[in-house]
Motif scaffolding. Structure first.
Motif, PDB file in Angstrom:
ATOM      1  N   CYS A  21       4.591  10.438   2.064  1.00  0.00           N
ATOM      2  CA  CYS A  21       4.757   9.208   2.828  1.00  0.00           C
ATOM      3  C   CYS A  21       5.215   9.602   4.224  1.00  0.00           C
ATOM      4  N   MET A  22       5.377   8.630   5.081  1.00  0.00           N
ATOM      5  CA  MET A  22       5.887   8.911   6.409  1.00  0.00           C
ATOM      6  C   MET A  22       6.930   7.860   6.760  1.00  0.00           C
ATOM      7  N   TYR A  23       7.837   8.237   7.632  1.00  0.00           N
ATOM      8  CA  TYR A  23       8.820   7.272   8.110  1.00  0.00           C
ATOM      9  C   TYR A  23       9.194   7.645   9.536  1.00  0.00           C
ATOM     10  N   THR A  24       9.917   6.763  10.195  1.00  0.00           N
ATOM     11  CA  THR A  24      10.282   6.994  11.586  1.00  0.00           C
ATOM     12  C   THR A  24      11.732   7.436  11.690  1.00  0.00           C
ATOM     13  N   ARG A  25      11.968   8.342  12.631  1.00  0.00           N
ATOM     14  CA  ARG A  25      13.278   8.971  12.798  1.00  0.00           C
ATOM     15  C   ARG A  25      13.750   8.775  14.238  1.00  0.00           C
ATOM     16  N   THR A  26      15.025   8.448  14.399  1.00  0.00           N
ATOM     17  CA  THR A  26      15.620   8.281  15.724  1.00  0.00           C
ATOM     18  C   THR A  26      16.640   9.396  15.972  1.00  0.00           C
ATOM     19  N   PRO A  27      17.045   9.614  17.224  1.00  0.00           N
ATOM     20  CA  PRO A  27      17.976  10.721  17.512  1.00  0.00           C
ATOM     21  C   PRO A  27      19.307  10.631  16.777  1.00  0.00           C
ATOM     22  N   ASP A  28      19.799   9.402  16.530  1.00  0.00           N
ATOM     23  CA  ASP A  28      21.094   9.259  15.861  1.00  0.00           C
ATOM     24  C   ASP A  28      20.972   8.774  14.418  1.00  0.00           C
ATOM     25  N   ASN A  29      19.762   8.728  13.895  1.00  0.00           N
ATOM     26  CA  ASN A  29      19.497   8.318  12.509  1.00  0.00           C
ATOM     27  C   ASN A  29      19.898   6.875  12.212  1.00  0.00           C
ATOM     28  N   GLN A  30      19.941   6.046  13.245  1.00  0.00           N
ATOM     29  CA  GLN A  30      20.204   4.615  13.053  1.00  0.00           C
ATOM     30  C   GLN A  30      18.958   3.822  13.442  1.00  0.00           C
ATOM     31  N   PHE A  31      18.913   2.565  12.991  1.00  0.00           N
ATOM     32  CA  PHE A  31      17.738   1.725  13.187  1.00  0.00           C
ATOM     33  C   PHE A  31      17.545   1.342  14.654  1.00  0.00           C
ATOM     34  N   LEU A  32      16.329   0.907  14.963  1.00  0.00           N
ATOM     35  CA  LEU A  32      16.011   0.224  16.207  1.00  0.00           C
ATOM     36  C   LEU A  32      15.737  -1.233  15.843  1.00  0.00           C
ATOM     37  N   LEU A  33      16.612  -2.121  16.250  1.00  0.00           N
ATOM     38  CA  LEU A  33      16.495  -3.525  15.857  1.00  0.00           C
ATOM     39  C   LEU A  33      16.956  -4.408  17.013  1.00  0.00           C
ATOM     40  N   VAL A  84       7.256  16.486  12.318  1.00  0.00           N
ATOM     41  CA  VAL A  84       6.759  15.354  13.090  1.00  0.00           C
ATOM     42  C   VAL A  84       5.235  15.348  13.015  1.00  0.00           C
ATOM     43  N   ILE A  85       4.663  14.171  12.847  1.00  0.00           N
ATOM     44  CA  ILE A  85       3.214  14.073  12.676  1.00  0.00           C
ATOM     45  C   ILE A  85       2.647  12.938  13.528  1.00  0.00           C
ATOM     46  N   ASP A  86       1.337  12.979  13.676  1.00  0.00           N
ATOM     47  CA  ASP A  86       0.593  11.882  14.279  1.00  0.00           C
ATOM     48  C   ASP A  86       0.160  10.965  13.134  1.00  0.00           C
ATOM     49  N   PRO A  87       0.638   9.715  13.092  1.00  0.00           N
ATOM     50  CA  PRO A  87       0.309   8.854  11.958  1.00  0.00           C
ATOM     51  C   PRO A  87      -1.179   8.561  11.826  1.00  0.00           C
ATOM     52  N   GLU A  88      -1.928   8.760  12.898  1.00  0.00           N
ATOM     53  CA  GLU A  88      -3.367   8.513  12.836  1.00  0.00           C
ATOM     54  C   GLU A  88      -4.132   9.684  12.237  1.00  0.00           C
ATOM     55  N   ALA A  89      -3.513  10.854  12.166  1.00  0.00           N
ATOM     56  CA  ALA A  89      -4.290  12.032  11.757  1.00  0.00           C
ATOM     57  C   ALA A  89      -3.416  13.079  11.092  1.00  0.00           C
ATOM     58  N   HIS A 136       0.836  -1.217   0.000  1.00  0.00           N
ATOM     59  CA  HIS A 136       0.000   0.000   0.000  1.00  0.00           C
ATOM     60  C   HIS A 136       0.862   1.256   0.000  1.00  0.00           C
ATOM     61  N   SER A 137       0.201   2.409  -0.102  1.00  0.00           N
ATOM     62  CA  SER A 137       0.903   3.697  -0.187  1.00  0.00           C
ATOM     63  C   SER A 137       0.719   4.553   1.067  1.00  0.00           C
ATOM     64  N   MET A 138       0.232   3.967   2.143  1.00  0.00           N
ATOM     65  CA  MET A 138      -0.114   4.747   3.330  1.00  0.00           C
ATOM     66  C   MET A 138       1.025   4.870   4.342  1.00  0.00           C
ATOM     67  N   GLY A 139       2.121   4.159   4.135  1.00  0.00           N
ATOM     68  CA  GLY A 139       3.205   4.175   5.112  1.00  0.00           C
ATOM     69  C   GLY A 139       4.502   4.711   4.555  1.00  0.00           C
ATOM     70  N   GLU A 185      10.237   9.043  16.376  1.00  0.00           N
ATOM     71  CA  GLU A 185       9.157   9.944  15.990  1.00  0.00           C
ATOM     72  C   GLU A 185       8.819   9.715  14.532  1.00  0.00           C
ATOM     73  N   THR A 186       7.569   9.983  14.193  1.00  0.00           N
ATOM     74  CA  THR A 186       7.095   9.775  12.828  1.00  0.00           C
ATOM     75  C   THR A 186       7.047  11.116  12.108  1.00  0.00           C
ATOM     76  N   VAL A 187       7.619  11.162  10.901  1.00  0.00           N
ATOM     77  CA  VAL A 187       7.681  12.412  10.146  1.00  0.00           C
ATOM     78  C   VAL A 187       7.014  12.248   8.784  1.00  0.00           C
ATOM     79  N   ARG A 188       6.604  13.360   8.243  1.00  0.00           N
ATOM     80  CA  ARG A 188       5.931  13.429   6.936  1.00  0.00           C
ATOM     81  C   ARG A 188       6.939  13.859   5.883  1.00  0.00           C
TER      82      ARG A 188
END
Length: 383
Positions: free
Chosen positions: A319-331, A280-285, A39-42, A215-218
């Motif tokens: 689209c939106m994606y998630t951002r961390t303080p150091d720009n590295q993944f959470l895994l 930064v956005i609210d992914p629900e709205a 899909h195109s929502m994420g 955080e989620t950004v647009r």
């Protein structure tokens, strides 16, 4: 009574590949997707995503990228359709800028077969970039290219189902509860009880797992029509690139794709999210409508960076994606919890690694040692 050994929540790029890997290893897995796979929502829409092994974001990502490339070809073979186009990729900028410095650092550490071009070489080889300053250089990676994101995600989910995974689409997960002997995944239709849960929910990760530094950004995506000489902008003559300008702004994009797609005949161009440019956005709205604010800064740079395209985009989406303080993944496993694995914080450079991340997630679920050091992605690294 468990419904499955593991549930994968969110079947975008990382989740679909985790489910694919788990299913083909024989793990009793269920995947839950809020929309339809591809899909195109994420974070994974837009027809194309860059692939490269010269990971300027962190040298430790190079082994993951190399393994991901092997797995992309495996997935492509299993799917029986093209998923990856190895047309090469170009990184451009001043030698001391973060694009070139990061690329060369990763290349040196891992002995990557890249070529370094001076400004004269660049102008001769890639005329679209003819306007670059004399002090800029380019790093060419022949094995770089593009992945077809929607098709790849749909293929991974389809093949996972064929291998035995159960998949629930158009199903919103309303909660993830860690209980004594596993986890309960709640949906409006039913609850699923599993031994472990993998949360790969993209922009919705923070709403399902508490206390994550994410955080989620647009982000807008824009496609432009050439003003003339369309052949000058085909992919062979304008392969995927990232280019840092002297003011630090980074433009990325690629030429007209050679396969049928929703953006036929158009050049995809955009800006890197430097200095927290994207809100930064609210992914629900959040607002998916577009306005000139979404492309004005980019267009102002294109007059010199990629001259020859019209100054108003022909197509725009967000689209939106998630951002961390150091720009590295959470895994990994937050707080070392044996019931939970997360994979998120793609920071807009994660799609290329999706197959490798999926394998790393499966290794965590199955208690296997990692194939390479991803300690810099530990979700507990911020304390």
């Amino acid at each position: 009574m468990f419904d499955a050994d593991v549930a994968v929540v969110g079947l975008g790029a990382w989740g679909s590949c985790a489910l694919w890997t788990l299913a083909r290893r024989g793990v009793r897995a269920v995947g839950i997707e809020r929309f339809t796979p591809g899909h195109s929502m994420g974070s994974s829409g837009g027809t194309s995503r860059m692939f490269r092994t010269a990971c300027l974001e962190h040298p430790g990502l190079v082994p993951l990228a190399r393994r991901s490339l092997e797995l992309w070809h495996e997935l492509q073979s299993s799917a029986g359709q093209p998923l990856i186009d190895s047309s090469g990729g170009l990184l451009i900028g001043p030698r001391d800028g973060h694009i070139i410095a990061g690329t060369l650092a990763a290349s040196r550490v891992h002995d990557l077969p890249v070529q370094m071009w001076d400004s004269g070489d660049l102008r001769n080889r890639m005329p679209v970039h003819a306007g670059l300053p004399d002090h800029h250089i380019g790093v060419w990676e022949q094995g770089a290219g593009l992945i077809r994101p929607e098709r790849a995600i749909a293929a991974a989910v389809r093949i996972a189902e064929a291998a035995g995974a159960r998949v629930f689409t158009d199903t919103k997960v309303t909660g993830v509860e860690l209980v004594t002997d596993g986890a309960v995944v709640s949906t409006p239709v039913r609850d699923l009880r599993v031994r472990q849960v993998v949360v790969t929910a993209g922009g919705w990760l923070g709403s399902l797992v508490d206390e994550l530094p994410v955080e989620t950004v647009r982000m807008p995506m824009t496609w432009f029509e050439p003003m003339a000489d369309r052949e000058r902008f085909v992919l062979d003559r304008l392969p995927v690139f990232m280019r840092q300008l002297d003011d630090g702004v980074c433009v990325w994009g690629h030429g007209i794709l050679p396969w049928n797609n929703a953006h036929a005949g158009l050049v995809k161009l955009g800006l890197e999210d430097s200095d927290g440019r994207f809100p930064v956005i609210d992914p629900e709205a959040f607002d998916r409508s577009v306005s000139p604010e979404d492309w004005d800064l980019l267009v102002g740079r294109l007059r010199t960076a990629v001259p020859g395209v019209r100054e108003v985009p022909a197509r725009v989406s967000v689209c939106m994606y998630t951002r961390t303080p150091d720009n590295q993944f959470l895994l990994g496993r937050p707080r070392r919890d044996p019931r939970l694995v997360i994979a998120g914080g793609c920071n807009n450079h994660g799609f290329k690694h999706a197959t490798g991340v999926g394998e790393a997630v499966a290794d965590l679920v199955m208690g296997r040692p990692p194939s390479y050091d991803l300690a810099f992605c530990d979700p507990d690294r911020f304390g």
